[in-house]
Design a protein around this motif. Structure first.
Motif, PDB file in Angstrom:
ATOM      1  N   HIS A   1      39.197  48.775  35.534  1.00 18.45           N
ATOM      2  CA  HIS A   1      38.672  49.096  34.457  1.00 18.45           C
ATOM      3  C   HIS A   1      39.508  48.388  33.108  1.00 18.45           C
ATOM      4  O   HIS A   1      38.753  47.992  32.175  1.00 18.45           O
ATOM      5  CB  HIS A   1      38.540  50.555  34.182  1.00 18.45           C
ATOM      6  N   GLY A   2      40.639  48.457  33.360  1.00 17.45           N
ATOM      7  CA  GLY A   2      41.636  47.916  32.316  1.00 17.45           C
ATOM      8  C   GLY A   2      41.397  46.546  31.826  1.00 17.45           C
ATOM      9  O   GLY A   2      41.168  46.099  30.899  1.00 17.45           O
ATOM     10  N   ILE A   3      41.164  45.862  33.329  1.00 16.05           N
ATOM     11  CA  ILE A   3      40.949  44.352  33.216  1.00 16.05           C
ATOM     12  C   ILE A   3      39.372  44.165  32.426  1.00 16.05           C
ATOM     13  O   ILE A   3      39.295  43.349  31.472  1.00 16.05           O
ATOM     14  CB  ILE A   3      40.744  43.714  34.571  1.00 16.05           C
ATOM     15  N   LEU A   4      38.519  44.918  33.049  1.00 14.91           N
ATOM     16  CA  LEU A   4      37.107  44.629  32.743  1.00 14.91           C
ATOM     17  C   LEU A   4      37.260  44.943  31.273  1.00 14.91           C
ATOM     18  O   LEU A   4      36.541  44.184  30.237  1.00 14.91           O
ATOM     19  CB  LEU A   4      36.150  45.687  33.311  1.00 14.91           C
TER      20      LEU A   4
ATOM     21  N   ARG B   1      51.382  46.380  42.053  1.00 15.88           N
ATOM     22  CA  ARG B   1      52.197  47.645  42.078  1.00 15.88           C
ATOM     23  C   ARG B   1      51.047  48.797  42.566  1.00 15.88           C
ATOM     24  O   ARG B   1      49.833  48.553  42.554  1.00 15.88           O
ATOM     25  CB  ARG B   1      52.530  48.103  40.717  1.00 15.88           C
TER      26      ARG B   1
ATOM     27  N   GLU C   1      41.122  51.412  40.844  1.00 17.53           N
ATOM     28  CA  GLU C   1      39.755  51.313  39.988  1.00 17.53           C
ATOM     29  C   GLU C   1      40.178  51.485  38.706  1.00 17.53           C
ATOM     30  O   GLU C   1      39.522  50.825  37.765  1.00 17.53           O
ATOM     31  CB  GLU C   1      38.789  52.623  40.607  1.00 17.53           C
ATOM     32  N   LEU C   2      41.025  52.207  38.146  1.00 18.11           N
ATOM     33  CA  LEU C   2      41.330  52.456  36.869  1.00 18.11           C
ATOM     34  C   LEU C   2      41.826  51.066  36.536  1.00 18.11           C
ATOM     35  O   LEU C   2      41.601  50.725  35.477  1.00 18.11           O
ATOM     36  CB  LEU C   2      42.636  53.383  36.760  1.00 18.11           C
ATOM     37  N   MET C   3      43.030  50.281  37.196  1.00 21.79           N
ATOM     38  CA  MET C   3      43.273  49.119  36.994  1.00 21.79           C
ATOM     39  C   MET C   3      42.270  48.009  36.812  1.00 21.79           C
ATOM     40  O   MET C   3      42.233  47.091  35.543  1.00 21.79           O
ATOM     41  CB  MET C   3      44.112  48.394  38.056  1.00 21.79           C
TER      42      MET C   3
ATOM     43  N   ARG D   1      49.760  40.802  34.578  1.00 28.46           N
ATOM     44  CA  ARG D   1      51.233  41.558  34.429  1.00 28.46           C
ATOM     45  C   ARG D   1      50.938  43.147  34.398  1.00 28.46           C
ATOM     46  O   ARG D   1      51.794  43.775  34.717  1.00 28.46           O
ATOM     47  CB  ARG D   1      51.786  41.135  32.949  1.00 28.46           C
ATOM     48  N   GLY D   2      49.879  43.396  33.837  1.00 29.89           N
ATOM     49  CA  GLY D   2      49.351  44.829  33.952  1.00 29.89           C
ATOM     50  C   GLY D   2      49.315  45.396  35.212  1.00 29.89           C
ATOM     51  O   GLY D   2      49.622  46.712  35.609  1.00 29.89           O
ATOM     52  N   ILE D   3      49.076  44.691  36.172  1.00 29.77           N
ATOM     53  CA  ILE D   3      49.027  45.144  37.605  1.00 29.77           C
ATOM     54  C   ILE D   3      49.980  44.606  38.641  1.00 29.77           C
ATOM     55  O   ILE D   3      50.144  45.280  39.660  1.00 29.77           O
ATOM     56  CB  ILE D   3      47.643  44.694  38.135  1.00 29.77           C
TER      57      ILE D   3
ATOM     58  N   CYS E   1      46.478  40.645  31.740  1.00 26.67           N
ATOM     59  CA  CYS E   1      45.583  41.321  32.806  1.00 26.67           C
ATOM     60  C   CYS E   1      46.552  41.578  33.989  1.00 26.67           C
ATOM     61  O   CYS E   1      46.913  42.359  34.720  1.00 26.67           O
ATOM     62  CB  CYS E   1      44.262  41.154  33.236  1.00 26.67           C
TER      63      CYS E   1
ATOM     64  N   GLY F   1      49.139  52.137  42.686  1.00 29.89           N
ATOM     65  CA  GLY F   1      48.399  52.833  41.495  1.00 29.89           C
ATOM     66  C   GLY F   1      46.840  53.205  41.827  1.00 29.89           C
ATOM     67  O   GLY F   1      46.497  52.830  42.785  1.00 29.89           O
ATOM     68  N   ASP F   2      46.332  53.592  40.749  1.00 29.18           N
ATOM     69  CA  ASP F   2      44.721  53.842  40.807  1.00 29.18           C
ATOM     70  C   ASP F   2      43.876  52.535  40.727  1.00 29.18           C
ATOM     71  O   ASP F   2      43.809  51.719  39.538  1.00 29.18           O
ATOM     72  CB  ASP F   2      44.295  54.773  39.939  1.00 29.18           C
TER      73      ASP F   2
END
Lengths: 200, 200, 200, 200
Positions: free
Chosen positions: A159-162, A150, A155-157, A196-198, A194, A152-153
């Motif tokens: 970071h979410g994964i990390l 999807r 880099e932010l994604m 699913r989050g992206i 992770c 979106g940002d």
DNA sequence: AATGAATGAGTATTCATTCAT
DNA sequence: GATGAATGAATACTCATTCAT
């Protein structure tokens, strides 16, 4: 005074490695300030001066071990990702590589946690993170271009994964005792959460 | 000997609070071992003995500040979640509450990071986390029951949320300078990432 | 165990001299404690054990260099004074010899200054001084007998000469850099000052 | 961390002076590196930390004592010279003041000799010398103008005086034991030697 | 309540010297 | 002869804590 790119004999290199091993263990368990040079030497039964034959300072010793650790992690990730075509698949393999790495080497996890505690070394750890984040963000961007991920940002994604992966690892492998139930399906769930989050 | 739940005069309570404030700032910035009792006293211009009038030890002082911080965070979350019906909505509000809390109080973030670094205090932080995880896991289970959230290990999911949110916060509000670009849309992205990770 | 008046090969004697040269330079510049055996060896690119092949200890090495230096100075003085008849003239030549010697060999001056600083070696330096003072006092007494020099304590006069000459030298040649303006007329002034101090 | 312009209680100032006295004695006898902070504290029966309550470092302690010493010498000289009209007479009084000063305070002589040994402090000693030389050179120039002193390099002459006087002092008062025969007529001879060296 | 003073255990680092090879 | 390696005693300095006033 010692230590420049000193030529080492076989015996010397062996001793050097012994010290690295012993120190890694102690640093991971007891932290940086919690571990004295004396501890390291005692655990090997050698004199208190040896370390200074091979390193300029305690800090230099710690630093080297940390760098090795970060490098080893990065290598593991790259090896696993290298040949993979699909960007989403690459992200998945990266996640699995990290989890496997720390499962196999809980000491390395301890090292990194210890390092992150001290301003002197936090920078190195952060730099390591930046690299992983940048890599991951690239995969994400590719995935977006392919419509798999999807918008979106990126880099932010990343970071979410990390953040979530590292937290999983810390929570489940992070105790000195190796305790805490190791969940075999941990990697599967991490990947599920992770991705699913992206994904689109 | 000092400290035994002594009755404090008004002046005494004020001094106590002054010390807490000063110490919070220093601990957050310089870490636990990096902050000496002398630093705290100097920054208030008081003698080096005072702290020991109000606390038994440096550790006790730190401990109290940490607990206050954790409590404040928890309060903020509960206030925001309390009246909300839908479990997914509750999770979202929890995420937003945390982000707002640390955005407003970067010092508290510093305190928690500092605490997490030391074995002596890591337990307290972890206990705080456990509570949040347990709460979140409950919401998740409710959501599963309602069919809003995919089946899976609720606790693991909760850890995923906690890990990524905290990492977001650390990355973007975590510098001593309070610097790093604050991204207003951070909360939105965090919510998007986490909820997709668990929704059906 | 090493060193016992061992018979040296040609290569050995060369190495020995190399070490003396290197050590002289370092001792003169950095002082005794300021110079480590490691420094000496490093500056020659040899292993840290060699010095102990040729000398019993750091002190022995220093001592030998010091003695050589003192001897060289004494030789220079004697050569210049030897053939001279008049005692006052002898004193003058002695002064000039000393000044020339240190002007040519600032390193030797550094060595002597260094040695004088340490109780362990001050004795040797003092003994060297005593000899010079005794020589000079003899010339002075002769001069008195001839009526060229005023009556007084010859030894004290000799000390006055030694003190001022050495101080001149220290002040004008004594910097590590060899810097400080060298005054060609220094010797003339020194002679004028000293001789007037004792002449009738 | 300690030590800023800390306000001292009476007890504090006393202790501070005690330490100065004890340290002066030890530094003068055993040198700078030869004297450990432990020695100083032991000799007073106080804990090893006290010194650091009053000074930032061993170096700072030594430095203060040295400066005091140099100042005291300078004061003695000035007091004696102040009211004197004739420049040659002033020079004589300066010489006598120095000799008397060190005769009375052999410890101060030890301090200055010790300081001169170490590059870290040699600068201070030298600066002290410069001042004396400059003063003396001024007197000499006045004397030249009055025709009392022969023409020549005033600075060089001043160095001659300083060198011989200090050497006299070192030779006759310089032993730790206070030994070496003290010659009462030392000052007279010194004056005779120096003044003749420069008079018309 | 508060302060200045004092304590002393704890630690990184240096360096002369020795030793196995 | 020579080297790299190893030893370990020695020392300045920090800081939590206590105490007399």
């Amino acid at each position: 005074m010692a230590v420049k790119q000193r030529r080492l004999t076989k015996r010397g290199s062996q001793r050097r490695e012994q010290i690295v091993d012993a120190a890694l263990k102690l640093f991971a368990d007891q932290g940086y300030h919690g571990t004295t040079i004396g501890d390291v030497c005692d655990s090997l039964g050698v004199g208190k001066g040896v370390v200074y034959w091979y390193w300029r300072s305690k800090e230099a010793l710690f630093s080297e071990i940390l760098q090795r650790t970060l490098l080893a992690l990065r290598r593991e990730q790259q090896t696993r990702v290298e040949a993979v075509e699909d960007p989403v698949e690459r992200i998945e393999q990266g996640i699995r590589a990290s989890i496997d790495f720390f499962r196999k080497n809980p000491g390395y996890l301890g090292m990194i946690r210890t390092a992150a505690r001290y301003d002197e070394f936090a920078g190195l750890v952060e730099k390591g993170q930046q690299i992983v984040v940048a890599d991951t963000a690239n995969h994400i961007k590719e995935g977006m271009a392919l419509g798999e991920i999807r918008d979106g940002d990126a880099e932010l994604m990343a970071h979410g994964i990390l953040g979530s992966v590292f937290h999983f690892v810390e929570t489940y492998f992070g105790t000195e005792d190796g305790a805490v139930e190791d969940r075999p399906q941990l990697a599967d769930e991490a990947v599920a959460f992770c991705l699913r989050g992206i994904l689109t």
